[in-house]
Design an enzyme around this catalytic site. Structure first.
Site, PDB file in Angstrom:
ATOM      1  CE  LYS A 251      -3.252   2.564   3.003  1.00 47.89           C
ATOM      2  NZ  LYS A 251      -4.200   2.504   4.137  1.00 47.89           N
ATOM      3  CG  ASP A 256      -5.601   7.858   4.647  1.00 44.97           C
ATOM      4  OD1 ASP A 256      -6.551   8.471   4.109  1.00 44.97           O
ATOM      5  OD2 ASP A 256      -5.746   6.810   5.311  1.00 44.97           O
ATOM      6  CE  LYS A 263      -6.524   8.606   8.111  1.00 45.43           C
ATOM      7  NZ  LYS A 263      -7.194   7.504   8.836  1.00 45.43           N
ATOM      8  CG  ASP A 274      -2.006   5.179   4.922  1.00 41.94           C
ATOM      9  OD1 ASP A 274      -1.866   4.116   5.556  1.00 41.94           O
ATOM     10  OD2 ASP A 274      -3.073   5.521   4.378  1.00 41.94           O
ATOM     11  CG  ASP A 333      -9.916   7.298   6.796  1.00 40.77           C
ATOM     12  OD1 ASP A 333      -8.854   7.262   6.144  1.00 40.77           O
ATOM     13  OD2 ASP A 333      -9.965   7.510   8.020  1.00 40.77           O
ATOM     14  CD  GLU A 335      -6.788   5.150   2.489  1.00 35.97           C
ATOM     15  OE1 GLU A 335      -7.768   5.232   3.250  1.00 35.97           O
ATOM     16  OE2 GLU A 335      -5.638   4.906   2.882  1.00 35.97           O
ATOM     17  NE  ARG A 337     -10.649  -1.451   3.745  1.00 29.96           N
ATOM     18  CZ  ARG A 337     -11.174  -1.659   4.954  1.00 29.96           C
ATOM     19  NH1 ARG A 337     -12.377  -2.218   5.076  1.00 29.96           N
ATOM     20  NH2 ARG A 337     -10.511  -1.333   6.040  1.00 29.96           N
TER      21      ARG A 337
END
Ligand code: BES
Ligand code: ZN
Ligand code: ZN
Length: 486
Positions: A251, A256, A263, A274, A333, A335, A337
């Site tokens: 990933k 993020d 967030k 991230d 959020d 995101e 996956r």
């Protein structure tokens, strides 16, 4: 900190001798043994040091029967900090011989020791400005030993740490510099310096291919998303590795914000990390290529920045993924996956990988469940799981198994689309992430998902790591790939 650490071709003349001692085999303080002065007060505790008047150093290794590779890494980390204060330019290592431990040989021990030394000798000093109070680095440190196997071990340990530190450097690069388009340039630099092949699927191509996950998550940023595919295809593949193609997927969300599911309060700070799954893959590919591992390996990085803008994707959007599955976005959020799903399909169907191992800072829930001790591993294949666990044991990048069942997959279904990206019930987030991803790999294909959200960075200094990125997963993936190469 030393500018660098290297290994000489023998013992270093005039450099201090570093000797290892267990709590149960202390140097004699009555004047026998190597040191005339003894070591008053020195107990041999792990990482403890004692500097003799002549400059030689005693290094504690703890209790002999408790010696582990991880203790040698810790000892190495504490040793380098002591050598730093002594500002030496060389050190001769006589830490342990083959008889010191039943389970750890001298070469293996030297690898772990050097790894700890080089991990602890790293810091973020590439953004220092005019008001810096960062001390300049000491000249390079040269390690010596009269034993060639020890020198080989030290070199191997330094090389492993170099790959980890490379991953840490990119991980520490802030989001105003490191965005998806910058990652393309970085992948090019890596490919050029290591001989890896690089394929870039840019935004336009991703749209054309129907990579709805990658495209929608990255849509809101001016730096558009991309899929990076690094390939290590050695001229010679080991007999054991014939027919095996390992795909490592990471990933790479360069930042993020959460998107429209923004967030809040302190949740956003630190989200430059991230991308640490992708960084683990980059570091491992660096080592796999430079060590010419006789195994076919791909490194796949779905890169995107999860931002808010007038064209960003929203909660309630229904998108179609690369493999044709439709997804109702319930939370922008979740995101990771979405970008990973398309990367997994690509690894499975386009690259025809035989084994897929994916790492991601996927859920805060895994931190709640397991703390900052290990990653959670989800796997559909016992043999691959065993390999991942073995690699975790040898590398020190710890994992703990989590469940992934049919019931978990069913939990992800929804009415207006095939599946949703996050169940509003808010239960079992880490498992939901794994269950979602499971829809994007053929059910017969061995694959593993490691949720590393707790491991990408540390918030305070530890023995081996300064506050910042850890390079978690690089060594695990190296050991895994080496195990598969045989
Ligand atoms: N990048 C985060 C996960 C994360 C949290 C990593 C804390 C490192 C530290 C991820 O994209 C995320 O936001 N996950 C959500 C999932 C939820 C919306 C299903 C989470 O963990 O809350
Ligand atoms: Zn998120
Ligand atoms: Zn994320």
């Amino acid at each position: 900190m030393f500018k660098s650490i290297r290994v000489g071709s023998g013992p270093i003349k005039g450099a201090p001798l570093i000797s290892g001692f267990f709590t149960d085999s202390l140097p004699s303080s009555s004047g026998k043994g190597k040191s005339k002065s003894g070591t008053p007060g020195f107990k041999g505790e792990l990482g403890e040091t004692f500097v003799h008047p002549n400059g030689d150093v005693a290094l504690g290794l703890g209790a002999r029967n408790e010696l582990k590779l991880e203790s040698l890494r810790t000892a190495g980390a504490r040793l380098i900090k002591r050598l730093d204060r002594l500002a030496v330019t060389g050190a001769n290592l006589a830490i342990m011989d083959d008889k010191a431990s039943k389970s750890i040989g001298a070469e293996e021990g030297a690898i772990a020791l050097a790894e700890g030394m080089a991990l602890a000798n790293w810091r973020v000093d590439f953004f220092t400005g005019k008001a810096t109070n960062v001390k300049p680095a000491h000249p390079p440190l040269t390690l010596g030993s009269s034993e060639s196997r020890v020198r080989e071990g030290l070199n191997a340990g330094l090389a492993r740490a170099e790959s980890v530190n490379y991953a840490r450097r990119i991980a520490a690069t802030p989001p105003n510099i490191c965005n998806p388009q910058w990652m393309i340039g970085e992948a090019k630099r890596l490919a050029k310096s290591t001989g890896l092949k690089l394929k870039v699927i840019d935004f336009a191509q991703a749209k054309k291919l129907g990579m709805g996950g990658l495209v929608n998550v990255g849509l809101g940023s001016v730096s558009k998303p991309c899929l990076l595919i690094l390939e290590h295809k050695p001229a010679r593949v080991s007999p054991k590795a014939r027919g095996t193609t390992l795909a490592l997927v990471g990933k790479t969300i360069t930042y993020d914000t959460g998107g429209y599911s923004l967030k809040i309060s302190n949740g956003m700070k630190g989200m430059k990390y991230d991308k640490c799954g992708g960084m683990a893959v980059l570091g491992a590919m660096h080592h796999i290529a430079t060590s010419k591992l006789p195994l076919h390996v791909y490194g796949i990085l779905p890169c995107a920045e999860n931002m808010v803008s007038d064209i960003s994707y929203r909660p309630d959007d229904i998108i179609t993924m690369y493999n044709g599955i439709s997804v109702e976005v319930t939370n922008t959020d979740a995101e990771g996956r979405l970008v990973l799903a398309d990367a997994l399909t690509y690894a499975d169907k386009d690259l025809e990988a035989t084994h897929i191992v994916e790492l991601s800072t996927l859920t805060g829930g895994i931190v709640t469940a397991l703390g900052h001790f290990c990653a959670g591993v989800f796997c559909n294949h016992d043999k691959l799981l065993g390999r991942v666990e073995d690699a975790a044991d040898s590398s020190g990048d710890k994992v703990w198994q989590m469940p992934l069942w049919k019931e978990h997959r069913e939990f992800m279904r929804t009415t207006h689309a095939d599946i949703l990206n996050s169940n509003p019930s808010r239960n079992a987030h880490p498992i939901q992430g794994a269950a979602f991803l499971d829809f994007f790999v053929d059910e017969k294909k061995p694959w593993a998902h490691l949720d590393i959200a707790a491991m990408g960075n540390v918030e305070k200094d530890t023995d081996c790591f300064v506050t910042g990125p850890t390079g978690y997963g690089v060594r695990l993936l190296i050991d895994l790939a080496e195990g598969m190469a045989g």
